[in-house]
Design a protein around this motif. Structure first.
Motif: not given
Lengths: 194, 467
Positions: B189, B192, B289-291, B293, B296, B304, B307, B315-316, B319
């Motif tokens: 986290s 990355s 994790t929430y995403g 990959n 995240l 969370i 954004t 990246e935005k 996500i």
């Protein structure tokens, strides 16, 4: 392996980062025992709404007929995740010769090169320039000169590739041929092991 | 100038450096499985070559095996053919196979260490990205593609560009309820999913030294998730004690000489790393994790991230796409959210210690009625061990389904898939779109956090159950 020297083509812009190998070729298609036919399932779950390939997702770039070419352009960290070479096989089988990104995952990069697919790393700036081009724009890639050029503007960038791999690509050689030609050195090394 | 642990092992295995090209590296141990090997066997056969050192190869069937009724013929035709192909290939080429039905069968990264095949100072490859797991023993271990499998078959060598070396130092005591999975999810986290690309990572510091071998394996296992070529930890008494007396561990005089060699495997005090990162263990809380990959992740009690504040447009976009897939919103708490599935298994967290952690949380409790819980031991030996320790009774009484060894729902190559749209708290390593089945929504977490969710049916801070 086929030699790869010079490519001039339109490209398919896949404006996403971290395109992982599970997206490139989902695990359920890894049951084959040959290298052929993986292109059919390239980006399978992004291409189709259903399992029977009857409902293409029309907003996915590979399903837009106006986009075509032998160059795939992806966002940074392309090819992350699993070591499955099937990802490189699928991209090659679909008809791509080059993948352009600002950053490649290590294993994918090796897998691509071992299949005559050029993982071409450009700067983030140059990548964004490519993404801003219209669908008819072409890119020209000269492997020997290590350049990638935007045809419409003439803007270009040098890319890195080690001289060994460059020779392999230009001539269609593969690593196994090279290693076998080093048999004597490998045997000499083995003799030093306890 | 001193040398890093990585440099010491790499240089010892360096056959030659190609001018302007990669290094030729000699490989000590080669693991193979059914999915990434058939085309390599076909390749050498087509070239009319023999496998140079079949005795340096160990094979198992793991990715594609069913986890129920392993004694019966596999129903899925393609899976069956792939596994039969492995059996045939190993027979033709005289390779040791721990296939279905063998008491040593299991996930390749579980069986290598548990059999004592994985040892310090080795170079180890396998056509599987999580080969990095074996680095926990102070070896250079990394995943390779099928062409590279063929290369090692033919020459026992591989061509690799020398990676840079990074050290991640983790110091301090871990908080209650925090285990090694949380450490690696926390690091991910922070740096990355591509933060270590181009590097080989050595994990060091007092927190790492205090970990068991199995906990160390979890960390090295997921070093690939930050893009690293591999991860490694210098061997110490914990390592030596773990290996000693295992099936393929050296014995007698060989053990003494090996031990002598292994004790020299550490980064010298004045060794220089291309990059160093320092982490304070006290900052780490149970992670989830929430995403889509593994980079995240958040602490279990956090929201969370919003954004809007993300500067990088690419990246935005990624996500937002990931959150949409996950059916989640920025600013949302995960804690308290209902989950429908819990998967405890994979090369990351399916070893006996992981399963003991789970048993400790759930003992005497029943799973929530809305959750399906699947527990898949990493190997036949782990499966036997849970029975020997009576953990199977605890799991069964809680309503968990105990399966047979394999990769299972980590990647859903067999029938073990998470239904589309459902959430799964998983002890595995990847939360990619569709990884656990088309449309499946994966949240990666530790065995403790997975166990807590199994009991409550919602994302839970395990510390609330540990009192």
């Amino acid at each position: 392996m086929h030699p790869l020297k010079y490519i001039q083509s339109t490209f398919i812009p896949l404006q996403l980062e971290n395109v992982d190998t599970d997206q490139i070729i989902p695990a359920r298609f890894l049951k084959a025992t040959t290298r052929d036919g993986f292109g059919k399932n390239l980006f399978r779950d992004w291409r189709y709404l259903d399992n029977d390939e009857t409902q293409p997702k029309t907003d996915f770039i590979l399903n837009k007929p106006e986009y075509h070419g032998t160059i795939l352009v992806g966002g940074k960290n392309f090819g992350s995740g699993s070591s499955r070479e099937h990802a490189a096989w699928a991209i090659v089988d679909y008809g791509f010769k080059v993948v352009v990104s600002s950053f490649f995952a290590d294993i994918f990069k090796n897998n691509a090169l071992n299949n005559g697919l050029l993982p071409l790393q450009v700067s983030e700036d140059f990548l964004q320039k490519i993404f801003r081009l219209d669908k008819d724009s072409k890119l020209t890639i000269d492997v020997d000169r290590q350049t990638v050029t935007i045809d419409s503007t003439g803007e270009h960038e040098m890319f890195d590739i080690n001289s060994y791999k460059k020779t392999c690509l230009l001539n269609g050689y593969d690593d196994i041929d090279y290693l076998i030609s080093n048999k004597a050195e490998i045997e000499a090394f083995e003799a030093t092991l306890i | 100038m001193g040398k890093t642990l990585f440099e010491k092992i790499w240089e010892k295995h360096l056959v030659k450096t190609i001018p302007g090209g990669p290094d030729v590296i000699y490989i000590d141990k080669h693991f193979i499985h059914e999915v990434t090997s058939p085309q390599a066997f076909a390749g050498i056969e087509k070239r009319g070559l023999k496998i140079l050192h079949p005795e340096k190869i160990v094979a198992t069937a793991d990715h594609n095996v069913p986890t129920i009724n392993q004694d019966l013929p596999i129903k899925d035709l393609l899976s069956r053919l792939q596994i039969e192909q492995l059996v045939q290939n190993c027979k033709n080429h005289n390779i040791e196979l721990y296939g279905l039905g063998h008491p040593f069968q299991g996930i390749v990264h579980v069986i290598g260490p548990e059999l004592g095949i994985t040892q310090p100072g080795m170079t180890i490859v396998c056509g599987d990205s999580h080969t990095s797991t074996h680095g926990a023993f102070g070896s250079i271990a990394f995943g390779i593609g099928t062409s590279e499998v063929e290369m090692v078959f033919a020459t026992q060598c591989i061509l690799q560009s020398r990676p840079k070396v990074m050290r991640i130092n983790i110091n301090g005591e871990l908080n209650k309820g925090v285990v090694s999975k949380d450490i690696i999810l926390y690091i991910l986290s922070k740096i990355s999913a591509s933060g270590a690309t181009g590097y080989f990572v050595e994990f060091a510091g007092s927190t790492i030294l205090a970990l068991s071998m199995e906990a160390r394996m979890t960390i090295c296992n997921m070093s690939i998730e930050m893009g690293a070529k591999g991860g490694m930890i210098a061997p110490d008494e914990t390592t030596f004690k773990y290996i000693r007396n295992r099936r393929f561990a050296p014995v007698g005089g060989k053990w003494i000489s090996k031990l002598d060699e292994w004790k020299k495997l550490y980064s010298d005090k004045d060794a220089i790393f291309d990059k160093e990162i320092n982490i304070n263990a006290n900052d780490i809380e149970p992670m989830i994790t929430y995403g889509t990959n593994p980079g995240l992740g958040i602490s279990i009690n956090d929201k969370i991230p919003e954004t809007e504040s993300i500067v990088d447009e690419g990246e935005k976009k990624n996500i937002i796409k990931g959150l949409k897939y996950m059916g989640l919103q920025p600013g949302q708490f995960l804690k308290g959210m209902a989950v429908q599935n819990v998967f405890i298994g994979s090369c990351t967290n399916s070893r006996i210690e992981d399963l003991r952690l789970v048993a400790n949380v759930i003992k005497g409790k029943k799973k929530n009625q809305n959750v399906k819980v699947m527990i898949v031991p990493g190997s036949q030996q782990v499966a036997a061990q849970i029975v020997a320790e009576g953990l199977d009774i605890i799991f069964k009484e809680a309503g968990f389904e105990i399966r047979q060894a394999g990769c299972s729902a980590c990647l859903g190559m067999n029938d073990d898939k998470i239904p589309s749209g459902e959430y799964c708290i998983s002890t595995s390593n990847r939360n990619f779109e569709g990884r656990q089945g088309a449309g499946a929504r994966t949240m990666l977490a530790s065995p403790l956090t997975a166990a807590a969710a199994a009991i409550t049916g919602v994302v839970t801070d395990v510390r609330e159950l540990l009192n």
